[in-house]
Motif scaffolding. Structure first.
Motif, PDB file in Angstrom:
ATOM      1  N   THR A 122      -1.793  -3.589   6.729  1.00  0.00           N
ATOM      2  CA  THR A 122      -3.015  -2.845   6.430  1.00  0.00           C
ATOM      3  C   THR A 122      -4.143  -3.413   7.288  1.00  0.00           C
ATOM      4  OG1 THR A 122      -3.619  -4.361   4.646  1.00  0.00           O
ATOM      5  CG2 THR A 122      -2.382  -2.399   4.022  1.00  0.00           C
ATOM      6  N   ILE A 154      -4.205   6.756   6.919  1.00  0.00           N
ATOM      7  CA  ILE A 154      -5.412   6.312   6.197  1.00  0.00           C
ATOM      8  C   ILE A 154      -5.032   6.115   4.735  1.00  0.00           C
ATOM      9  CG2 ILE A 154      -7.723   6.964   5.407  1.00  0.00           C
ATOM     10  CD1 ILE A 154      -8.124   8.349   8.086  1.00  0.00           C
ATOM     11  N   THR A 155      -5.244   4.900   4.223  1.00  0.00           N
ATOM     12  CA  THR A 155      -4.885   4.651   2.826  1.00  0.00           C
ATOM     13  C   THR A 155      -6.075   4.831   1.896  1.00  0.00           C
ATOM     14  OG1 THR A 155      -4.888   2.341   3.537  1.00  0.00           O
ATOM     15  CG2 THR A 155      -2.792   3.290   2.902  1.00  0.00           C
ATOM     16  N   LEU A 156      -7.247   4.452   2.335  1.00  0.00           N
ATOM     17  CA  LEU A 156      -8.417   4.724   1.496  1.00  0.00           C
ATOM     18  C   LEU A 156      -9.710   4.587   2.285  1.00  0.00           C
ATOM     19  CD1 LEU A 156      -9.896   1.743   0.443  1.00  0.00           C
ATOM     20  CD2 LEU A 156      -7.639   1.570  -0.539  1.00  0.00           C
ATOM     21  N   TRP A 157     -10.693   5.326   1.796  1.00  0.00           N
ATOM     22  CA  TRP A 157     -12.059   5.194   2.303  1.00  0.00           C
ATOM     23  C   TRP A 157     -12.836   4.314   1.325  1.00  0.00           C
ATOM     24  CZ3 TRP A 157     -14.320   6.732   6.813  1.00  0.00           C
ATOM     25  CH2 TRP A 157     -13.566   7.567   7.648  1.00  0.00           C
ATOM     26  N   LEU A 173     -13.121   1.968   6.015  1.00  0.00           N
ATOM     27  CA  LEU A 173     -11.844   2.562   5.604  1.00  0.00           C
ATOM     28  C   LEU A 173     -10.703   1.601   5.895  1.00  0.00           C
ATOM     29  CD1 LEU A 173     -10.331   5.089   8.110  1.00  0.00           C
ATOM     30  CD2 LEU A 173     -12.399   3.843   8.687  1.00  0.00           C
ATOM     31  N   GLU A 174      -9.568   1.904   5.282  1.00  0.00           N
ATOM     32  CA  GLU A 174      -8.370   1.094   5.493  1.00  0.00           C
ATOM     33  C   GLU A 174      -7.263   2.006   5.992  1.00  0.00           C
ATOM     34  OE1 GLU A 174      -6.555  -1.853   2.391  1.00  0.00           O
ATOM     35  OE2 GLU A 174      -5.297  -0.062   2.454  1.00  0.00           O
ATOM     36  N   VAL A 175      -6.546   1.535   7.007  1.00  0.00           N
ATOM     37  CA  VAL A 175      -5.354   2.253   7.478  1.00  0.00           C
ATOM     38  C   VAL A 175      -4.149   1.337   7.302  1.00  0.00           C
ATOM     39  CG1 VAL A 175      -6.667   3.590   9.167  1.00  0.00           C
ATOM     40  CG2 VAL A 175      -5.544   1.457   9.888  1.00  0.00           C
ATOM     41  N   ARG A 210       0.795  -1.227   0.000  1.00  0.00           N
ATOM     42  CA  ARG A 210       0.000   0.000   0.000  1.00  0.00           C
ATOM     43  C   ARG A 210       0.831   1.281   0.000  1.00  0.00           C
ATOM     44  NH1 ARG A 210      -4.426  -1.169  -1.962  1.00  0.00           N
ATOM     45  NH2 ARG A 210      -6.209  -1.699  -0.665  1.00  0.00           N
ATOM     46  N   LYS A 234      -8.760  12.471   5.885  1.00  0.00           N
ATOM     47  CA  LYS A 234      -8.794  11.958   4.512  1.00  0.00           C
ATOM     48  C   LYS A 234      -7.650  10.982   4.237  1.00  0.00           C
ATOM     49  CE  LYS A 234     -11.309  15.779   2.498  1.00  0.00           C
ATOM     50  NZ  LYS A 234     -11.891  16.147   3.801  1.00  0.00           N
ATOM     51  N   ALA A 235      -7.740  10.288   3.108  1.00  0.00           N
ATOM     52  CA  ALA A 235      -6.667   9.372   2.693  1.00  0.00           C
ATOM     53  C   ALA A 235      -5.357  10.131   2.645  1.00  0.00           C
ATOM     54  CB  ALA A 235      -6.994   8.762   1.345  1.00  0.00           C
TER      55      ALA A 235
END
Lengths: 217, 79
Positions: free
Chosen positions: B43, B17-20, B35-37, A47, B60-61
């Motif tokens: 992850t 935060i990598t993505l919502w 969401l992903e952190v 990622r 936010k991401a």
């Protein structure tokens, strides 16, 4: 705990199977599962990575080695037959929900398994992975969904490590890598390596998390 | 209700935060991963603790988050 040895498998097929096992574990349809495999040659980017860590893209393109973005943690690594990949699908919902502790556990069990192969590997403070003489021999990149783990670690056993010099392993330009074959000066049987890592993992999982081995189901 | 960053480790201070998985305005279900952190080597998906509507994304991401930070606001269903 059950063990699934997939042999040498394409990256996408392996990830599809892992996704299926993960989903079924989350739904409590199956027990914890240790997936063992070797990937066909592939570069995977975690990622936190960009393609800037690929120094020599032409080298990989010429060999038709794909570049795949993965949903695991970590940065870039290279997989190929001869490298042992372990994807433990372990349910931590009723255990200590601590992702750093789980990564520590993965490193410790790999160090012990290397010892079983006659290779004196070590952990290094504030650096992830497993090391020998300042070179990296095992790499970690995990995912956690609903506190069930997936992805895991890859361990250079017999694979050619030259392609690692064409990337910045783990996104770092100073990391050199090695393999069991380079350390011992000879290749070892992959089946034996798989057994040593799997047996150590099962033993340590019980000691660390109280998860008992139910045998190969 | 505020959605706060849960503890993912006793020793890892921060994650990014990598993505919502969902956008503001979306209906979310309890236990749905929204969401992903990511830490340096892992992850993790974070689930909504409530049924409701995601009314505000506070982080936010790309933003760093620590345990206890407010990352979103969810209007619970029926409130």
């Amino acid at each position: 705990m059950r063990i699934r040895d997939l042999g040498i498998v394409g990256y996408k097929d392996a990830i599809d199977l892992q996704e299926n096992v993960l989903r079924r574990r989350i739904e409590n349809e199956i027990s914890d599962t240790l997936i063992l495999l070797e990937h066909d040659p592939v570069l995977t980017l975690g990622r936190m990575e960009s393609e800037a860590s690929i120094i020599d893209r032409a080298f990989f393109d010429k060999k038709n080695i794909p570049v795949i973005f993965s949903d695991r943690g970590g940065k870039i690594t290279y997989h190929a037959p001869g490298q042992l990949v372990i994807y433990p699908i372990v349910d931590l919902r009723e255990k200590k929900r601590d992702v750093s502790r789980y990564i520590d556990f993965l490193e410790k069990t790999m160090v012990r398994a290397f010892d079983g192969l006659g290779v004196a590997a070590e952990r290094i403070a504030d650096r992830r992975g497993v090391w020998i003489g300042g070179k990296k021999i095992a790499f970690i990149g995990v995912g956690v969904r609903k506190w069930v783990t997936f992805h895991g670690a890859c361990i250079n056993i017999n694979n050619d490590i030259a392609p690692f010099s064409r990337i910045h392993p783990c996104g770092e330009d100073w990391i050199k890598v090695t393999s069991v074959r380079e350390i011992l000066g000879r290749a070892i049987e992959m089946d034996m390596a798989k057994k040593v890592f799997a047996d150590q993992f099962i033993k340590d999982l019980e000691a660390e998390y109280g998860i008992k081995n139910a045998g190969n189901i | 209700m505020e959605l706060k960053m849960p503890e993912i480790s006793e020793t890892t201070e921060a994650a990014v935060i990598t993505l919502w998985h969902v956008a503001e305005g979306a209906h979310v279900a309890k236990d749905q991963d929204i969401l992903e952190v990511t830490t340096d080597k892992a992850t993790l998906d974070i689930a909504s603790p409530y049924d409701g509507v995601l009314i505000k994304i506070s982080k936010k991401a790309g933003e760093k988050v620590e345990k206890g930070d407010v990352i979103a606001e969810i209007q619970e269903r029926g409130r």
